[in-house]
Design an enzyme around this catalytic site. Structure first.
Site, PDB file in Angstrom:
ATOM      1  N   LYS A  20      30.505  31.220  50.621  1.00 34.94           N
ATOM      2  CA  LYS A  20      31.732  32.170  50.919  1.00 34.94           C
ATOM      3  C   LYS A  20      31.740  33.199  49.831  1.00 34.94           C
ATOM      4  O   LYS A  20      31.353  33.183  48.758  1.00 34.94           O
ATOM      5  CB  LYS A  20      32.775  31.366  51.126  1.00 34.94           C
ATOM      6  CG  LYS A  20      33.199  30.590  49.734  1.00 34.94           C
ATOM      7  CD  LYS A  20      34.585  29.661  49.994  1.00 34.94           C
ATOM      8  CE  LYS A  20      34.705  28.724  48.581  1.00 34.94           C
ATOM      9  NZ  LYS A  20      35.640  27.836  49.060  1.00 34.94           N
ATOM     10  N   TYR A  41      43.128  53.830  25.874  1.00 35.59           N
ATOM     11  CA  TYR A  41      44.426  53.932  26.448  1.00 35.59           C
ATOM     12  C   TYR A  41      45.195  53.332  25.504  1.00 35.59           C
ATOM     13  O   TYR A  41      44.979  52.232  25.072  1.00 35.59           O
ATOM     14  CB  TYR A  41      44.372  53.424  27.711  1.00 35.59           C
ATOM     15  CG  TYR A  41      43.810  54.039  28.785  1.00 35.59           C
ATOM     16  CD1 TYR A  41      44.308  55.457  28.965  1.00 35.59           C
ATOM     17  CD2 TYR A  41      42.691  53.640  29.472  1.00 35.59           C
ATOM     18  CE1 TYR A  41      43.709  56.197  30.146  1.00 35.59           C
ATOM     19  CE2 TYR A  41      42.151  54.531  30.692  1.00 35.59           C
ATOM     20  CZ  TYR A  41      42.553  55.583  30.765  1.00 35.59           C
ATOM     21  OH  TYR A  41      42.258  56.358  31.751  1.00 35.59           O
ATOM     22  N   MET A  77      39.166  51.157  33.776  1.00 34.26           N
ATOM     23  CA  MET A  77      38.778  50.956  35.066  1.00 34.26           C
ATOM     24  C   MET A  77      37.179  51.088  35.189  1.00 34.26           C
ATOM     25  O   MET A  77      36.612  50.122  36.050  1.00 34.26           O
ATOM     26  CB  MET A  77      39.325  52.031  36.179  1.00 34.26           C
ATOM     27  CG  MET A  77      38.936  51.777  37.574  1.00 34.26           C
ATOM     28  SD  MET A  77      39.572  52.776  38.718  1.00 34.26           S
ATOM     29  CE  MET A  77      41.310  52.345  38.959  1.00 34.26           C
TER      30      MET A  77
HETATM   31  C1  LIG Z   1      35.321  26.602  48.329  1.00 33.95           C
HETATM   32  C2  LIG Z   1      35.371  25.447  49.088  1.00 33.95           C
HETATM   33  C3  LIG Z   1      34.155  24.457  48.631  1.00 33.95           C
HETATM   34  C4  LIG Z   1      33.343  24.749  47.651  1.00 33.95           C
HETATM   35  O1  LIG Z   1      33.779  24.404  46.258  1.00 33.95           O
HETATM   36  P1  LIG Z   1      33.259  24.337  44.660  1.00 33.95           P
HETATM   37  O2  LIG Z   1      34.038  23.739  44.013  1.00 33.95           O
HETATM   38  O3  LIG Z   1      32.876  25.888  44.508  1.00 33.95           O
HETATM   39  O4  LIG Z   1      32.198  23.626  44.994  1.00 33.95           O
HETATM   40  C5  LIG Z   1      33.988  23.289  49.392  1.00 33.95           C
HETATM   41  N1  LIG Z   1      35.215  23.001  50.442  1.00 33.95           N
HETATM   42  C6  LIG Z   1      35.879  23.786  50.605  1.00 33.95           C
HETATM   43  C7  LIG Z   1      36.774  23.375  51.863  1.00 33.95           C
HETATM   44  C8  LIG Z   1      36.106  25.133  50.167  1.00 33.95           C
HETATM   45  O5  LIG Z   1      37.202  25.971  50.548  1.00 33.95           O
END
Ligand SMILES: *Cc1c(COP(=O)(O)O)cnc(C)c1O
Length: 714
Positions: free
Chosen positions: A380, A607, A656
């Protein structure tokens, strides 16, 4: 970075294939034995062009770059070569009166699109069409269906080629082929002939498997057997007079598959010269034929050549081989004068991904899992900043067949780029998008009872995993609601293939957190037992994410959903880890020095004048800022970077797009030098977890926020 060995077998066979193509155009055995010549040039040599198609399909699929971009580059390169070849053969066309035909324009168009302006040049448009058809098919409908579709196209081709004698007897088919042949001279073209070989090449690239001597030998034996059978097929077709043309055989497909598999066995040094020489032989050999014939005419030796086609063949090989070697020599000189730029040259700031490390990590995790448990790679949020499709496709090659994404759009992107295996969407998807879930073969998480009802109501058959809330209180049906879960299991349109819960305190060694995790596990497995008690057949089970796996390894599950550890990073620097695995960081974040200047005692930097030099300092400006995902909270000496193998603090506020670094005492720094923000430089290394910790966060956040402005280098 460890480099994979090159495909020496493929490179070597290119030469053999080019020689075979030349043989087709000369028939070197014709004077001795007609059947022998038929077997060599009309059957055996027919492996040459499919081999080139498969090779292109294979390398289009290999690697993890964006497929459409690769396809565009392939198209451009092939069309350029086509154009050069057409121009090269213009004199010959003129000589043969090509431009004198009445219907010049339609004929010319037909030739450019299908048949080639000279007999062997049809290869180029066919390669382009075959590549597009195969890539689009694979992208759209997946490998299996794409293969079936391509085989169907091939079957249409067959019936207009070696098997035309059959279709000519059936009026409908005859009319069909009459129309086809009005547009193209043969069905041996980019539509009917090339796609299946491209798809096979691509499929093999995705499913290369392990090499073994036994495997190599059996592929070779299988290839020889198929070649013999294909010869029988060819001789039979000839005996019955069925062939209109002789490029396509049924047995050519298994023959090519086995041949290519066998060639993959030979790995070693890259043989780029063989590739170039074979290309030149392919393109120039007809010109060489003309040249040799003309020379013979000059010395009044034409009859000798007609009687000894083998002599013509050898002379042509010599001539076109020499042309190939000459071409390589010229190219080498040219390359010497125009050296290749390093991949990061011209980049402002970039991310380097070490795919070897990713694959290594996947293998370490898979090896460490209990029997029957599989890795579900969590990709993800752009695979935590590592690039989601590149990561997933690389993991595909390490044998990973299950992935998790957060959103439906992430899932669709993975599918469009050809990621194989299951893809679970971990987050909420509105029921209005159920159709897309189905179309892209995505598995949806059922977030709660209401979500289940909404999905069911769409009437679209969906594959889902049921989330169970065992105490995190984020998503899932509560462990107290057994009846509710049973109801979901009975829904007509939801096919529940998995059930899972998420643990929320596995990275803490505090006694009460350990007890909490154990209670989560207890209630979840108790819940499953109750479901079993109600007669539900339990689907696949998964519970652990990264720290669950590291700290609670002995849970009986079907998947481990690993995210952060797959990327070889710890969440923080002192997170609790019960057991250490040999995992390697896969990501490095780098930038370049934009400018170097002196700042004198009493002068301020950046800055808000947040930093004032207490003595004379050397300041380097790095071309990276918080918009690239580097946390602004690391301003004013909190963060540091590596430059020339040494650590240097960030001074003043991070901007930035830029930041200032105190490089006093590090000699010889100038614009264009590399700055390492995450990763290794010489003896020094900065881990993502360190940077994250200094910024008051965890690696997961730091990495997943890396900005879209960065260049990705695989
Ligand atoms: C993001 C996520 C994972 C992975 O988590 P890690 O700690 O990065 O291994 C696993 N299960 C769910 C439901 C998640 O949302």
């Amino acid at each position: 970075m460890k480099r994979e060995k090159a495909y020496t077998g493929i490179d070597g066979f290119r030469i053999a294939a080019a020689l075979l193509v030349a043989a087709i155009h000369i028939s070197p055995l014709a004077a001795w034995n007609e059947t022998g010549d038929f077997i060599l040039t009309r059957v055996a040599a027919r492996v040459a062009v499919p081999f080139f198609f498969m090779t292109s399909g294979f390398f289009l699929e290999k690697g993890t770059e964006n497929r459409m971009e690769k396809l565009a580059a392939f198209t451009k390169a092939t069309l350029r070569l086509y154009l050069i070849s057409m121009i090269f053969y213009l004199p010959l066309n003129l000589y043969m009166g090509y431009f004198n035909t009445k219907l010049f324009l339609p004929e010319f168009l037909k030739d450019v699109l299908f048949d080639g302006t000279l007999y062997h040049l049809w290869y180029f448009p066919a390669a382009v069409a075959g590549a597009w058809i195969s890539v689009l098919l694979i992208r759209r409908i997946g490998f299996k269906k794409a293969f079936i579709a391509a085989v169907c196209l091939y079957a249409v081709g067959l019936l207009g080629d070696s098997y035309y004698g059959l279709s000519a007897k059936i009026p409908v088919l005859k009319t069909f082929y009459d129309n086809v042949f009005a547009v193209a001279d043969y069905t041996r073209n980019g539509i009917f002939y090339a796609p299946v070989f491209f798809v096979m090449g691509a499929w093999i690239a995705e499913n290369e498997g392990r090499r073994s001597i036994r495997g190599g030998l059996s592929y070779f034996a299988g290839f020889l057997l198929m070649l013999v059978l294909m010869t029988a097929e060819g001789l039979l077709l000839r005996a019955f007079g069925l062939q209109r043309h002789d490029s396509m055989y049924i047995l050519l497909l298994p023959c090519m598959y086995l041949l290519f598999r066998w060639l993959l066995f030979f790995r070693g040094r890259r043989r780029e010269r063989l590739r170039d020489i074979s290309m030149v032989i392919y393109i120039v050999h007809p010109m060489a034929i003309v040249a040799v014939r003309m020379a013979a005419k000059l010395f009044s030796k034409q009859t000798y050549l007609t009687e000894h086609p083998m002599a013509l063949y050898l002379a042509v090989l010599l001539l076109s081989g020499l042309a190939g070697i000459l071409y390589c020599q010229v190219m080498r000189e040219w390359k010497k004068r125009h050296p290749m730029r390093s991949p990061s040259e011209g980049c402002r700031s970039w991310v380097e991904i070490d795919q070897g490390s990713l694959m290594h990590n996947a293998r370490v995790l898979q090896k460490d899992m209990p029997q029957g448990c599989r890795l579900m790679a969590v990709v993800k949020a752009g695979a935590y900043g590592h690039g989601d499709t590149a990561t997933a496709r690389c993991l595909n090659r390490a044998g990973v067949r299950a992935f998790a994404a957060a959103t439906i759009d992430e899932g669709i992107t993975l599918r469009k780029e050809g990621v194989q295996g299951e893809i679970l969407i971990l987050g909420y998807t509105p029921a209005s998008r159920a159709k897309e879930l189905r179309r892209w073969r995505l598995i949806q998480t059922v977030c709660d009872h209401e979500h289940a009802l909404a999905l069911e109501k769409t009437g679209i058959d969906l594959q889902v995993h049921l989330a169970v809330d065992s105490g995190m209180h984020r998503l899932g049906i509560s462990v107290d609601d057994v009846d509710c879960a049973v109801e979901v299991f009975q829904m007509k349109h939801l096919k529940i293939t998995g059930i899972f819960t998420h643990l929320c305190a596995t990275d803490s060694s505090r006694q009460q957190d350990i007890e909490f995790t154990e209670s989560q596990l207890g209630t979840f497995f108790g819940f499953l037992e109750k479901l079993s008690g109600q007669g539900i057949v339990l689907p696949k089970i998964h519970v652990q994410s990264s720290y669950g796996f590291l700290n609670y390894p002995d849970i009986d599950c079907d998947y481990v959903r690993a995210g952060i550890i797959l990327y070889g990073a710890d969440s923080g620097t002192d997170t609790w880890v019960r057991r250490k695995l040999d995992l390697r960081p896969a990501l490095a974040l780098k930038s370049t020095v934009a400018s170097v200047r002196k700042v004198y005692a009493g002068e301020s930097v950046g800055y808000g004048r947040a930093y004032t030099a207490s003595s004379d300092r050397d300041i380097a400006v790095a071309a990276i800022g918080y918009a690239d995902g580097y946390p602004r909270s690391l301003s004013c000496g909190k963060g540091s970077v590596l430059i020339k193998g040494r650590r240097a603090p960030i001074v003043g506020r991070i901007c930035m797009d830029q930041m200032m670094i105190d490089v006093t005492g590090i000699p010889g720094i100038s614009a264009g030098d590399t700055v390492t923000l995450i990763g290794r430089d010489g003896e020094e290394e900065i881990l993502a977890s360190e940077v994250a910790e200094q910024a008051g966060s965890i690696s997961n956040e730091l990495l997943s926020r890396l900005g879209s402005r960065l260049t990705y280098l695989p």
